[in-house]
Design a protein around this motif. Structure first.
Motif, PDB file in Angstrom:
ATOM      1  N   GLY A  75       0.830  -1.108   0.061  1.00 18.80           N
ATOM      2  CA  GLY A  75       0.018  -0.011   0.095  1.00 18.80           C
ATOM      3  C   GLY A  75       0.827   1.279  -0.092  1.00 18.80           C
ATOM      4  N   PRO A  76       0.472   2.323   0.529  1.00 19.66           N
ATOM      5  CA  PRO A  76      -0.795   2.338   1.600  1.00 19.66           C
ATOM      6  C   PRO A  76      -2.066   2.498   0.870  1.00 19.66           C
ATOM      7  CG  PRO A  76       0.366   4.328   1.928  1.00 19.66           C
ATOM      8  CD  PRO A  76       1.175   3.429   0.958  1.00 19.66           C
ATOM      9  N   PHE A  77      -3.143   1.991   1.600  1.00 23.11           N
ATOM     10  CA  PHE A  77      -4.489   2.110   0.716  1.00 23.11           C
ATOM     11  C   PHE A  77      -5.188   2.563   1.862  1.00 23.11           C
ATOM     12  CE2 PHE A  77      -2.503  -1.785  -1.167  1.00 23.11           C
ATOM     13  CZ  PHE A  77      -2.471  -1.253  -2.441  1.00 23.11           C
ATOM     14  N   THR A  78      -6.360   3.369   1.423  1.00 21.22           N
ATOM     15  CA  THR A  78      -7.478   3.508   2.477  1.00 21.22           C
ATOM     16  C   THR A  78      -8.595   2.922   1.847  1.00 21.22           C
ATOM     17  OG1 THR A  78      -6.669   5.949   3.497  1.00 21.22           O
ATOM     18  CG2 THR A  78      -9.125   5.272   3.468  1.00 21.22           C
ATOM     19  N   VAL A  79      -9.387   1.916   2.500  1.00 23.48           N
ATOM     20  CA  VAL A  79     -10.575   1.296   2.083  1.00 23.48           C
ATOM     21  C   VAL A  79     -11.692   1.574   2.668  1.00 23.48           C
ATOM     22  CG1 VAL A  79     -11.456  -1.047   1.883  1.00 23.48           C
ATOM     23  CG2 VAL A  79      -9.198  -0.788   1.326  1.00 23.48           C
ATOM     24  N   PHE A  80     -12.679   1.948   2.038  1.00 23.71           N
ATOM     25  CA  PHE A  80     -14.078   2.086   2.688  1.00 23.71           C
ATOM     26  C   PHE A  80     -14.973   0.925   2.311  1.00 23.71           C
ATOM     27  CE2 PHE A  80     -12.185   6.379   1.232  1.00 23.71           C
ATOM     28  CZ  PHE A  80     -12.533   7.144   2.127  1.00 23.71           C
ATOM     29  N   ALA A  81     -14.947   0.063   3.529  1.00 26.66           N
ATOM     30  CA  ALA A  81     -15.434  -1.247   3.444  1.00 26.66           C
ATOM     31  C   ALA A  81     -16.806  -1.307   3.781  1.00 26.66           C
ATOM     32  CB  ALA A  81     -14.532  -2.045   4.678  1.00 26.66           C
ATOM     33  N   SER A 117      -5.725   5.680  -2.717  1.00 26.47           N
ATOM     34  CA  SER A 117      -4.162   5.681  -2.491  1.00 26.47           C
ATOM     35  C   SER A 117      -4.044   6.517  -1.032  1.00 26.47           C
ATOM     36  CB  SER A 117      -3.371   6.202  -3.700  1.00 26.47           C
ATOM     37  OG  SER A 117      -2.029   6.093  -3.625  1.00 26.47           O
ATOM     38  N   GLY A 118      -3.073   5.949  -0.490  1.00 26.99           N
ATOM     39  CA  GLY A 118      -2.514   6.584   0.790  1.00 26.99           C
ATOM     40  C   GLY A 118      -3.296   6.205   2.158  1.00 26.99           C
ATOM     41  N   VAL A 119      -2.893   6.996   3.060  1.00 22.83           N
ATOM     42  CA  VAL A 119      -3.788   6.770   4.217  1.00 22.83           C
ATOM     43  C   VAL A 119      -4.457   7.861   4.627  1.00 22.83           C
ATOM     44  CG1 VAL A 119      -3.317   6.369   6.978  1.00 22.83           C
ATOM     45  CG2 VAL A 119      -2.046   5.412   5.257  1.00 22.83           C
ATOM     46  N   ILE A 120      -6.023   7.717   4.608  1.00 21.25           N
ATOM     47  CA  ILE A 120      -6.712   8.833   5.181  1.00 21.25           C
ATOM     48  C   ILE A 120      -7.539   8.729   6.161  1.00 21.25           C
ATOM     49  CG2 ILE A 120      -8.756  10.342   4.077  1.00 21.25           C
ATOM     50  CD1 ILE A 120      -8.023   9.156   1.297  1.00 21.25           C
ATOM     51  N   THR A 121      -7.319   9.517   7.241  1.00 20.23           N
ATOM     52  CA  THR A 121      -7.902   9.390   8.450  1.00 20.23           C
ATOM     53  C   THR A 121      -9.173  10.259   8.696  1.00 20.23           C
ATOM     54  OG1 THR A 121      -7.017  11.439   9.396  1.00 20.23           O
ATOM     55  CG2 THR A 121      -5.706   9.144   9.648  1.00 20.23           C
ATOM     56  N   ALA A 127     -11.473  17.674   8.323  1.00 17.78           N
ATOM     57  CA  ALA A 127     -10.650  18.862   8.117  1.00 17.78           C
ATOM     58  C   ALA A 127     -10.803  19.452   6.808  1.00 17.78           C
ATOM     59  CB  ALA A 127      -9.184  18.805   8.381  1.00 17.78           C
ATOM     60  N   THR A 128     -10.779  18.327   5.930  1.00 17.47           N
ATOM     61  CA  THR A 128     -11.221  18.788   4.198  1.00 17.47           C
ATOM     62  C   THR A 128     -12.562  19.202   3.940  1.00 17.47           C
ATOM     63  OG1 THR A 128      -9.178  17.172   3.664  1.00 17.47           O
ATOM     64  CG2 THR A 128     -10.705  17.969   1.879  1.00 17.47           C
ATOM     65  N   ILE A 129     -13.725  18.720   4.528  1.00 12.12           N
ATOM     66  CA  ILE A 129     -14.726  18.994   4.418  1.00 12.12           C
ATOM     67  C   ILE A 129     -15.055  20.388   4.926  1.00 12.12           C
ATOM     68  CG2 ILE A 129     -17.161  18.510   5.523  1.00 12.12           C
ATOM     69  CD1 ILE A 129     -16.479  15.503   5.540  1.00 12.12           C
ATOM     70  N   GLU A 130     -14.538  20.820   6.165  1.00 13.15           N
ATOM     71  CA  GLU A 130     -14.481  21.923   6.837  1.00 13.15           C
ATOM     72  C   GLU A 130     -14.051  23.008   5.789  1.00 13.15           C
ATOM     73  OE1 GLU A 130     -12.916  21.415  10.552  1.00 13.15           O
ATOM     74  OE2 GLU A 130     -14.750  20.625  11.218  1.00 13.15           O
ATOM     75  N   ASP A 171     -11.194   4.925  11.158  1.00 15.25           N
ATOM     76  CA  ASP A 171      -9.842   4.747  11.598  1.00 15.25           C
ATOM     77  C   ASP A 171      -9.524   3.613  12.233  1.00 15.25           C
ATOM     78  OD1 ASP A 171      -9.486   7.441  10.668  1.00 15.25           O
ATOM     79  OD2 ASP A 171      -9.447   8.317  12.735  1.00 15.25           O
ATOM     80  N   VAL A 172      -9.888   2.158  11.381  1.00 19.91           N
ATOM     81  CA  VAL A 172      -9.256   1.082  11.824  1.00 19.91           C
ATOM     82  C   VAL A 172      -7.858   0.923  11.058  1.00 19.91           C
ATOM     83  CG1 VAL A 172      -9.602  -1.430  11.756  1.00 19.91           C
ATOM     84  CG2 VAL A 172     -11.761   0.075  11.733  1.00 19.91           C
ATOM     85  N   ARG A 173      -6.781   1.049  11.768  1.00 22.37           N
ATOM     86  CA  ARG A 173      -5.402   1.066  11.372  1.00 22.37           C
ATOM     87  C   ARG A 173      -4.951  -0.322  10.846  1.00 22.37           C
ATOM     88  NH1 ARG A 173      -3.934   6.227  12.347  1.00 22.37           N
ATOM     89  NH2 ARG A 173      -4.804   7.323  13.936  1.00 22.37           N
ATOM     90  N   GLN A 174      -4.225  -0.223   9.782  1.00 21.52           N
ATOM     91  CA  GLN A 174      -3.549  -1.512   9.192  1.00 21.52           C
ATOM     92  C   GLN A 174      -2.263  -1.498   9.167  1.00 21.52           C
ATOM     93  OE1 GLN A 174      -6.590  -3.768   8.318  1.00 21.52           O
ATOM     94  NE2 GLN A 174      -7.509  -2.022   9.254  1.00 21.52           N
ATOM     95  N   SER A 175      -1.473  -2.443   8.709  1.00 24.66           N
ATOM     96  CA  SER A 175      -0.157  -2.407   8.508  1.00 24.66           C
ATOM     97  C   SER A 175      -0.035  -1.668   7.242  1.00 24.66           C
ATOM     98  CB  SER A 175       0.695  -3.686   8.673  1.00 24.66           C
ATOM     99  OG  SER A 175       0.109  -4.508   7.514  1.00 24.66           O
ATOM    100  N   ASN A 176      -0.913  -1.876   6.132  1.00 28.62           N
ATOM    101  CA  ASN A 176      -0.709  -1.397   4.816  1.00 28.62           C
ATOM    102  C   ASN A 176      -1.742  -0.077   4.547  1.00 28.62           C
ATOM    103  OD1 ASN A 176      -3.014  -3.055   4.669  1.00 28.62           O
ATOM    104  ND2 ASN A 176      -2.184  -3.884   2.749  1.00 28.62           N
TER     105      ASN A 176
END
Length: 190
Positions: A75-81, A117-121, A127-130, A171-176
């Protein structure tokens, strides 16, 4: 969903768990549980998802699309599961049709519309919405643009086809990367 499909999902989940789950390492971060299952920051997305009983349909779909190795990679990936309940909202027979080998391309497109792509918390999203006067755009690896907004203190995602999901577990953190569990499947315009 049919009983046969549920059995298929269970067998795929068990296989995915064996294929990607390594030994659990000590975690220094308290991750939220998903579907009552402990999530390990030291494990990749595919391994953690396969342990969550509310993500078995997603895991089966990832396996059918041939994406387990990718979601086990660096990764890193952000997955909306999407949860099993999210897949259950689709018209009857949709999931059974999508996991057929002849529909692999369509399934892959749908699934990659849930991966950025990347880690999106959650903090990044809020913050981006605001900053974006009430909305943020998230580009996915599947070429979809998800629109994030806030409603009653919850992050909402809108898919290209207009489907709206609530982020149920953030925010379920993963190794990737990072996983955010959502209530609705994000469908691309096809």
């Amino acid at each position: 969903m049919s009983l046969n499909f549920r059995a298929f999902v269970a067998s795929i989940s068990a296989a995915a768990t064996l294929a990607v789950a390594g030994p659990a390492l000590a975690d220094d971060h308290m991750n939220p549980m998903v579907g009552g299952a402990k999530m390990y920051e030291s494990k990749p997305i595919a391994a953690n998802a396969s342990a969550a009983p509310n993500l078995t349909t997603l895991v089966a779909a990832v396996k059918a699309a041939g994406l387990v190795e990718t979601l086990s990679g660096p990764g890193p990936f952000t997955v909306f599961a999407p949860t099993n309940d999210a897949f259950d909202k689709l018209p009857a027979g949709t999931v059974e049709t999508l996991v057929k080998p002849e529909n692999k391309e369509t399934l892959t497109k749908i699934l990659t519309c849930h991966v950025a792509s990347g880690v999106i918390t959650a903090e990044n999203i809020v913050a981006t919405i605001e900053k974006g006067k009430g909305m943020a755009k998230i580009e996915t690896l599947g070429g979809c643009e998800l629109t994030a907004t806030m409603k009653d203190g919850m992050v909402m995602l809108t898919a290209p086809k207009g489907d709206v999901a609530t982020v149920e577990t953030a925010d379920v953190r993963q190794s990737n990367g990072m996983v955010h569990v959502i209530s609705t499947v994000m469908l691309p315009k096809m």
